[in-house]
Design an enzyme around this catalytic site. Structure first.
Site, short mmCIF file in Angstrom:
data_model
loop_
_atom_site.label_atom_id
_atom_site.label_comp_id
_atom_site.label_asym_id
_atom_site.label_seq_id
_atom_site.Cartn_x
_atom_site.Cartn_y
_atom_site.Cartn_z
N ASP A 52 57.59 -0.07 66.32
CA ASP A 52 57.80 -1.11 65.32
C ASP A 52 59.10 -1.87 65.60
OD1 ASP A 52 59.59 0.85 64.56
OD2 ASP A 52 58.74 1.15 62.56
N SER A 53 59.83 -1.42 66.64
CA SER A 53 60.97 -2.18 67.14
C SER A 53 60.55 -3.55 67.66
CB SER A 53 61.70 -1.41 68.25
OG SER A 53 60.78 -0.92 69.21
N ASP A 91 53.43 3.12 66.65
CA ASP A 91 54.10 3.33 65.36
C ASP A 91 53.23 2.86 64.21
OD1 ASP A 91 56.57 4.59 65.66
OD2 ASP A 91 57.61 2.74 66.19
N LYS A 121 52.70 7.40 65.58
CA LYS A 121 54.00 7.99 65.26
C LYS A 121 54.38 7.64 63.84
CE LYS A 121 58.02 6.55 67.09
NZ LYS A 121 58.83 6.25 65.87
N GLU A 123 57.52 8.22 60.74
CA GLU A 123 58.88 8.62 60.41
C GLU A 123 58.88 9.48 59.15
OE1 GLU A 123 61.46 5.27 60.03
OE2 GLU A 123 61.05 4.51 62.05
N GLU A 190 66.21 10.92 66.58
CA GLU A 190 67.02 9.73 66.84
C GLU A 190 68.42 9.86 66.26
OE1 GLU A 190 66.93 4.85 66.34
OE2 GLU A 190 65.15 6.03 65.84
#
Length: 272
Positions: A52-53, A91, A121, A123, A190
């Site tokens: 999502d970066s 993501d 993925k 978070e 991270e």
């Protein structure tokens, strides 16, 4: 001590677990489009993260929050068309899984069906446990993500190192064990202290991929645009730049503009 690299025709979630067992480090980079993914895959990188970066790198947003599920599917589809070997992890974007496990499952299914991605993925730890379990029960591989979780930036208020205090470190270790028990095939850590990351990697049987988490983990991930120097404003301690493409591309574009203005391009050999 270096470990012999095993050649995989296709990297799978099982491949990554096997690599951890052998002590072979796992390489992971981001890609958001066909051309970049083709190069990354051809270079033998084990895992490609459609992160999502893309919200920051491709769209210029300040955070990862604005990117939508439809946009993530678009980027992931472009990447998948380029891949011969790498495992592609996508993501789940902010808002697509946090509040409702049923919505989380729908989001994950859309990514798998519409993009062809190999895994998703997510978070977070215990707060997204139910969503993770529902997705896993549907047969969709899940990679966890702990430590600095950019989708929660407004909760943290800063991108500083996480889990430096004992209470947060204990919670992170508990969350890592929970993610393993739930069935995640790997975890990204991270921006946490290297010693803590190494403890986590030793405490779980699944691979731990670090970004700003030291060398005691099972692999590393960087944002491709950062490590090849296309971006130049972002300079965290953990980033190693392998190229300076910002400077090289700027020089090339400047020269092109000058050649067009002067009439030097195209020359006799460059026209029909």
């Amino acid at each position: 001590m270096s470990v012999a690299k095993k050649e995989y025709k296709r990297v799978t979630v099982k491949s990554l677990v096997d690599m951890k067992k052998r002590g072979e480090k796992i390489s992971m980079l981001t890609a958001y489009d066909y051309t970049m993914a083709k190069i990354v895959d051809g270079a033998g990188i084990d895992v490609i993260l459609v992160g999502d970066s893309a919200s920051n790198v491709m769209a210029g947003h300040e955070t990862t929050l604005p990117i939508t599920l439809d946009q993530m599917i678009y980027h992931a589809s472009s990447v998948i068309r380029a891949i011969d070997r790498s495992l592609v992890v996508v993501d789940l974007p902010f808002g697509s899984y946090q509040s409702d496990p049923k919505e989380a499952l729908r989001s994950a299914i859309r990514i798998m069906k519409e993009s062809g991605g190999h895994a998703v993925k997510m978070e977070g730890g215990k707060e997204v446990k139910d969503s993770i379990k529902r997705i896993l029960h549907a047969g969709i591989p899940v990679m966890g993500h702990l430590g600095l979780t950019p989708q929660s930036i407004y909760k943290f208020g800063t991108y500083t190192v996480r889990a430096k205090e004992e209470e947060e470190a204990i919670q992170l270790k508990e969350d890592a064990l929970m993610l393993e028990k739930a069935g995640c095939f790997a975890i990204v850590l991270e921006k946490i202290p290297a010693k803590l990351a190494e403890e986590v990697a030793k405490s779980v049987s699944i691979p731990v991929i670090g970004i700003g988490a030291g060398n005691g983990v099972d692999g590393q991930v960087l944002v491709t645009h950062d490590m090849i120097g296309m971006t130049h404003e972002f300079n965290p301690r953990f980033l190693r730049r392998y190229m300076n493409l910002y400077e090289e591309m700027t020089n090339a574009f400047t020269q092109y503009g000058e050649d067009v203005k002067s009439g030097d391009f195209p020359n006799d050999e460059e026209q029909y």
